[in-house]
Design an enzyme around this catalytic site. Structure first.
Site, PDB file in Angstrom:
ATOM      1  N   SER A 115      16.475  -5.218   5.016  1.00 56.82           N
ATOM      2  CA  SER A 115      18.014  -5.699   5.176  1.00 56.82           C
ATOM      3  C   SER A 115      18.309  -4.836   4.441  1.00 56.82           C
ATOM      4  O   SER A 115      19.456  -3.607   4.776  1.00 56.82           O
ATOM      5  CB  SER A 115      18.637  -7.201   4.938  1.00 56.82           C
TER       6      SER A 115
ATOM      7  N   ASP B 173      10.029   1.323   4.201  1.00 53.14           N
ATOM      8  CA  ASP B 173      10.582   0.308   4.717  1.00 53.14           C
ATOM      9  C   ASP B 173      11.865   1.541   6.223  1.00 53.14           C
ATOM     10  O   ASP B 173      12.322   1.192   6.703  1.00 53.14           O
ATOM     11  CB  ASP B 173      11.638  -0.371   4.135  1.00 53.14           C
TER      12      ASP B 173
ATOM     13  N   GLY C 179      17.024 -10.509   2.270  1.00 50.94           N
ATOM     14  CA  GLY C 179      15.878 -10.675   1.083  1.00 50.94           C
ATOM     15  C   GLY C 179      14.880 -11.536   2.268  1.00 50.94           C
ATOM     16  O   GLY C 179      14.467 -12.832   1.684  1.00 50.94           O
TER      17      GLY C 179
ATOM     18  N   THR D  56       0.281  -1.140  -0.067  1.00 53.12           N
ATOM     19  CA  THR D  56       0.227   0.067   0.056  1.00 53.12           C
ATOM     20  C   THR D  56       1.279   1.183  -0.351  1.00 53.12           C
ATOM     21  O   THR D  56       0.169   2.040  -0.048  1.00 53.12           O
ATOM     22  CB  THR D  56      -0.559  -0.078   1.673  1.00 53.12           C
TER      23      THR D  56
HETATM   24  P1  ADP Z   1      15.154  -6.996   1.860  1.00 55.71           P
HETATM   25  O1  ADP Z   1      15.175  -6.091   2.138  1.00 55.71           O
HETATM   26  O2  ADP Z   1      13.500  -7.849   2.751  1.00 55.71           O
HETATM   27  O3  ADP Z   1      15.904  -8.028   3.015  1.00 55.71           O
HETATM   28  P2  ADP Z   1      16.039  -6.654  -0.428  1.00 55.71           P
HETATM   29  O4  ADP Z   1      16.133  -7.982  -1.077  1.00 55.71           O
HETATM   30  O5  ADP Z   1      15.633  -5.491  -0.764  1.00 55.71           O
HETATM   31  O6  ADP Z   1      15.240  -7.831   0.807  1.00 55.71           O
HETATM   32  O7  ADP Z   1      17.723  -6.658  -0.178  1.00 55.71           O
HETATM   33  C1  ADP Z   1      18.679  -7.293   0.322  1.00 55.71           C
HETATM   34  C2  ADP Z   1      19.426  -7.296  -0.234  1.00 55.71           C
HETATM   35  O8  ADP Z   1      20.470  -6.118   0.136  1.00 55.71           O
HETATM   36  C3  ADP Z   1      21.164  -7.941  -0.423  1.00 55.71           C
HETATM   37  O9  ADP Z   1      20.709  -8.994  -1.858  1.00 55.71           O
HETATM   38  C4  ADP Z   1      22.629  -7.257  -0.368  1.00 55.71           C
HETATM   39  O10 ADP Z   1      22.600  -7.094  -2.063  1.00 55.71           O
HETATM   40  C5  ADP Z   1      21.977  -6.020   0.365  1.00 55.71           C
HETATM   41  N1  ADP Z   1      22.146  -6.213   1.466  1.00 55.71           N
HETATM   42  C6  ADP Z   1      21.355  -5.959   2.696  1.00 55.71           C
HETATM   43  N2  ADP Z   1      22.006  -6.033   3.869  1.00 55.71           N
HETATM   44  C7  ADP Z   1      23.172  -5.955   3.605  1.00 55.71           C
HETATM   45  C8  ADP Z   1      25.126  -6.768   4.096  1.00 55.71           C
HETATM   46  N3  ADP Z   1      24.574  -6.527   5.954  1.00 55.71           N
HETATM   47  N4  ADP Z   1      25.813  -6.288   3.487  1.00 55.71           N
HETATM   48  C9  ADP Z   1      25.761  -6.319   2.211  1.00 55.71           C
HETATM   49  N5  ADP Z   1      24.305  -6.585   1.371  1.00 55.71           N
HETATM   50  C10 ADP Z   1      23.150  -6.059   2.003  1.00 55.71           C
HETATM   51 MG    MG Z   2      14.142  -4.720   0.640  1.00 51.79          MG
END
Ligand code: ADP
Ligand code: MG
Length: 382
Positions: free
Chosen positions: A116, A159, A111, A24
């Site tokens: 993250s 987020d 992911g 949303t």
């Molecule tokens: P989510 O936000 O739900 O965790 P996303 O696909 O949006 O999933 O983001 C995940 C991506 O963010 C990872 O594949 C990586 O590229 C990056 N990422 C997240 N945390 C880290 C970290 N601590 N170190 C390096 N890359 C990171």
């Molecule tokens: Mg994300």
């Protein structure tokens, strides 16, 4: 000789779990996330070599850019895009980037729908600012812009916003149109339990883009009759009943319209302590994501359904972008331990995967970690 300890500063930004209101945000509706006490930490070490160095504990390589190259850097389809995108947004807003090494570590699972990515963006932005003041809404917006424009993910603001504005012990209802929020307390005796399915289907990113454009198609159909409508936030169920549009587009819009309504209903039910209604709204939201928005998958559908059969579970739904990741469950606090055992058993019997489970503790929003009090530490304004 080791660097004096006061030269190292650490900035923290949390991941989040969204209680209700899924997809949303980019339709300018409501969302109701909680900032987690799981977070990404970025340590800043000053460097004298004119370069920005990145090192993540989770990744094998160290990378670097000349500071003057950053403004023109191109995305690499790599984790560093999240940080370099943020650096570019800061430069565009007139902030200089000082040569430094950013050492990144995180306990937000990557992911899994716990964001993250936003935790990395926000913590990196604060680290690159190095204590310089910034308006909090501007901080959330620039991090989202980095993900939209540099990473190429057309996400909404939720987020980044909750990573900045998180409140200890509470959820945050965000109005994604006005970018205002209010703090929402959950009733006593109910725990928020996250179950990570540990699956992530590849379809996720392209389907996300499809949903963004399907929503735009629904808005265009409604605008034909009601030119004042700007987004699905302005669309009602009556519009969807009256206005001709392809059936699939109508279902996508119906999820957004009803899930935005569910956020308000949930917040009202929480204020009245009506657990039954809160739980029903969770179940309705899951079904809407499953059948109308079509962003769930067999594993999370199983987790949501199995949870509802376990004593003490009040409501269960998938949380996050979809196609895997986590479910969020409202569980009567005295049942949390037995619920956890049971959901892990059932999931592993059916799928052969060990789900991970944690009870959410709402953490505070991003900021500097003050283990060593540096001189002249900046603050967030706004
Ligand atoms: P989510 O936000 O739900 O965790 P996303 O696909 O949006 O999933 O983001 C995940 C991506 O963010 C990872 O594949 C990586 O590229 C990056 N990422 C997240 N945390 C880290 C970290 N601590 N170190 C390096 N890359 C990171
Ligand atoms: Mg994300």
């Amino acid at each position: 000789m080791a660097e004096p300890v006061s030269f190292v500063r650490t900035f923290r930004a949390p991941g989040r779990v969204n209680l209700i209101g899924e997809h949303t945000d980019y339709n300018l509706g409501y969302v109701l996330p909680i900032a987690l006490n799981l977070a990404t930490y970025v340590e800043v070490h000053r460097r004298g070599d004119g370069r920005l160095h990145l090192l993540s504990e989770q990744k094998p390589e160290e990378l670097s850019w000349a500071v003057e190259e950053l403004a023109g850097a191109q995305p690499r389809k790599h984790w560093s895009d999240y940080v370099i995108g943020v650096a570019q947004q800061l430069i565009r807003r007139g902030y200089s980037i000082a040569p430094c090494l950013l050492k990144i570590r995180s306990d937000v699972p990557e992911g899994s729908g716990l964001s993250s990515s936003a935790a990395l963006e926000v913590a990196s932005a604060l680290a690159l600012l190095g204590g310089r003041a910034i308006d909090k809404v501007e901080l959330a917006k620039l991090c989202r812009a980095a993900e939209n424009e540099f990473v190429g993910m057309p996400c909404g603001i939720m987020d980044q916003y909750v990573s900045v504005f998180g409140e200890r012990g509470a959820a945050v209802q965000i109005d994604c149109r006005t970018l205002e929020h209010r703090v929402v307390q959950l009733p006593e005796g109910v725990s928020v339990v996250v179950v990570n399915s540990k699956v992530k289907h590849e379809l996720g990113n392209s389907a996300y883009r499809d949903r963004v454009s399907e929503c735009a198609m629904a808005v265009a159909a409604v605008q034909h009759w009601h030119p004042e409508v700007q987004s699905l936030r302005d669309v009602t169920l009556q519009h969807l009943a009256d206005i001709p549009m392809p059936e699939l587009v109508m279902r996508r819009a119906r999820h957004i319209v009803t899930d935005t309504m569910r956020v308000e209903l949930f917040v009202n039910a929480a204020a009245r302590g009506n657990l039954r209604e809160m739980g029903m709204l969770f179940v309705d939201s899951h079904r809407s994501m499953q059948h109308d928005y079509e962003i769930t998958c067999a594993e999370v559908d199983f987790l949501a359904e199995a949870a509802m059969e376990i004593p003490g579970c009040i409501g269960a739904r998938m949380t996050g972008g979809g196609f895997g990741g986590c479910t969020v469950n409202l569980v009567a606090t005295e049942y949390v331990a037995s619920f956890t055992r049971e959901i892990v058993n059932r999931y592993s019997e059916r799928w052969g995967i060990e789900a991970s489970v944690f009870v959410v503790e709402a953490g505070e929003g991003a900021g500097e970690v003050r283990s060593v009090e540096p001189e002249g530490a900046g603050s967030l304004a706004g």
